[in-house]
Design an enzyme around this catalytic site. Structure first.
Site, PDB file in Angstrom:
ATOM      1  N   PRO A  17      26.370  29.013  13.586  1.00 11.09           N
ATOM      2  CG  PRO A  17      24.344  28.166  12.760  1.00 11.09           C
ATOM      3  CD  PRO A  17      25.437  29.144  12.446  1.00 11.09           C
ATOM      4  CD  GLN A  71      21.553  26.317  11.652  1.00 11.45           C
ATOM      5  OE1 GLN A  71      22.210  25.441  12.220  1.00 11.45           O
ATOM      6  NE2 GLN A  71      21.969  26.937  10.558  1.00 11.45           N
ATOM      7  CB  CYS A 102      23.607  19.662   9.314  1.00  9.57           C
ATOM      8  SG  CYS A 102      24.613  18.586  10.375  1.00  9.57           S
ATOM      9  CE  LYS A 141      25.520  27.179   6.099  1.00 10.14           C
ATOM     10  NZ  LYS A 141      26.096  26.556   7.314  1.00 10.14           N
ATOM     11  CG  HIS A 172      29.066  25.106   3.161  1.00  5.64           C
ATOM     12  ND1 HIS A 172      29.707  25.234   4.376  1.00  5.64           N
ATOM     13  CD2 HIS A 172      29.931  24.442   2.352  1.00  5.64           C
ATOM     14  CE1 HIS A 172      30.900  24.664   4.299  1.00  5.64           C
ATOM     15  NE2 HIS A 172      31.046  24.179   3.085  1.00  5.64           N
ATOM     16  N   GLY A 204      31.893  28.868   3.881  1.00  6.65           N
ATOM     17  CA  GLY A 204      32.842  27.855   3.427  1.00  6.65           C
ATOM     18  C   GLY A 204      34.233  28.420   3.255  1.00  6.65           C
ATOM     19  CB  ALA A 227      32.023  27.899  10.229  1.00  7.38           C
ATOM     20  NE  ARG A 228      35.671  23.947   8.476  1.00  8.76           N
ATOM     21  CZ  ARG A 228      36.467  23.544   7.484  1.00  8.76           C
ATOM     22  NH1 ARG A 228      37.403  22.638   7.707  1.00  8.76           N
ATOM     23  NH2 ARG A 228      36.338  24.056   6.277  1.00  8.76           N
TER      24      ARG A 228
END
Length: 324
Positions: A17, A71, A102, A141, A172, A204, A227-228
């Site tokens: 997310p 989320q 976050c 998370k 993460h 991660g 993610a990225r």
């Protein structure tokens, strides 16, 4: 196949997310390129409780955008429960994740996101309330710590999360202070996996299929959260699955296909992204820069892309300046 509470999901490679990024256009392109499970963007619980005409824009979806999870980020148990009930009424999510990871300053300042790592009892209270109030599985998370890694405290926290209704943990492998830089602590993820019986997903630095395999090999995790690594590379979930099965990388994506998928992504943004014209073209330029990596003369093209004023000009630029 992986089991999260009462739900079975046909993959253990999930698209994360990504706040401000993983909108409907992003998810549709990812699914077309092989992603089998996605999250909505992270949703602020406060935003769902305000009577604003655009409060559900972030939940825009379609029949092709399935299966999917949600989320929420927030700081108060009752607030998150009330927002969760609204979210479930709006979209058919398979489970709901609570963001306690976050690291962004404006989120942490409100006592939400990674700030909950410093208030473990409140986090556990949130999970317990949601698990007893909602009809879908609840997950959480986490990061491995706030300022640093305190393994006894981390293991106590994840055990409490499991005991109070969490059906899976997304972890993460960095502290809040690390943000998104520095090494991923695979040993901490491995210790969490050994401490609980519910599924643990590693997160991660999953930027390539090789790094995805490294996450599995070094942690024993049940699944991963990409993610990225999906920015400008919507094929990453498919490529990871291929690499895990065959031990070799799939054929490289051609420049022609990259251009074609980029233009389709931009067309989806034009159709679905809900913002001002200036905001929309600004985001389109950002997405184009994601895909530009690896193209000849990419550094020179970046400056030109950032001056493009509208969708039509951007498409012409892609056709004329990005090689086949």
């Amino acid at each position: 196949m992986i089991q999260i509470g009462s739900v079975q999901i046909a993959t253990n490679i999930f698209l994360a997310p990504l706040s401000g990024c993983s909108d409907l256009a992003f998810r549709l392109i990812a699914r077309e390129c092989g992603a089998k499970f996605c999250f909505f963007e992270m949703v602020d619980a406060h935003s769902l409780l305000r009577p604003h005409p655009k409060r559900f824009d972030i939940l825009r979806s379609s029949e092709q955008d399935r299966p999917i999870a949600g989320q929420l980020v927030g700081e108060k148990p009752e607030l998150i429960r009330d927002a969760a009930q609204i979210l479930i009424e709006q979209v058919p999510i398979m489970f709901l994740d609570i963001n306690s990871a976050c690291p962004v300053k404006k989120v942490v300042k409100k006592g939400a996101g990674a700030a909950l790592l410093q208030e473990p009892q409140k986090l556990v209270q949130i999970l317990s309330l949601l698990a007893s109030s909602l009809s879908i599985p609840i997950t959480v998370k986490l990061r491995i710590g706030y300022y640093q890694v305190d393994m006894p405290a981390l293991l106590d926290l994840v055990k409490s999360c499991e005991a109070n209704g969490a059906s899976a943990i997304f972890l993460h492998g960095r502290t809040r202070d690390q943000l998104y830089s520095g090494d991923v602590n695979y040993e901490a993820i491995r210790a969490v996996k050994a401490a609980v019986t519910i599924p643990v997903f590693g997160s991660g630095n999953i930027l390539t299929p090789e790094l995805a395999k490294q996450m599995f090999d070094l942690t024993g995790c049940d699944g991963i959260l990409v993610a990225r690594g999906a920015f400008g590379n919507p094929w990453i979930s498919r490529d990871i699955a291929y690499y895990l099965e065959h031990g070799t990388l799939p054929p490289e994506i051609s420049f022609e296909e990259r251009k074609s998928v980029l233009k389709r992504h931009l067309a989806y943004l034009r159709e679905f992204r809900m913002c001002s014209p200036a905001g929309k073209i600004g985001f389109m330029r950002k997405v184009t820069l994601w895909y530009l990596k690896g193209f000849p003369n990419a550094s020179r093209q970046r400056g030109l892309i950032n001056t493009i004023p509208d969708y039509e000009t951007l498409i012409r630029f892609i056709d004329e300046h990005m090689p086949q």
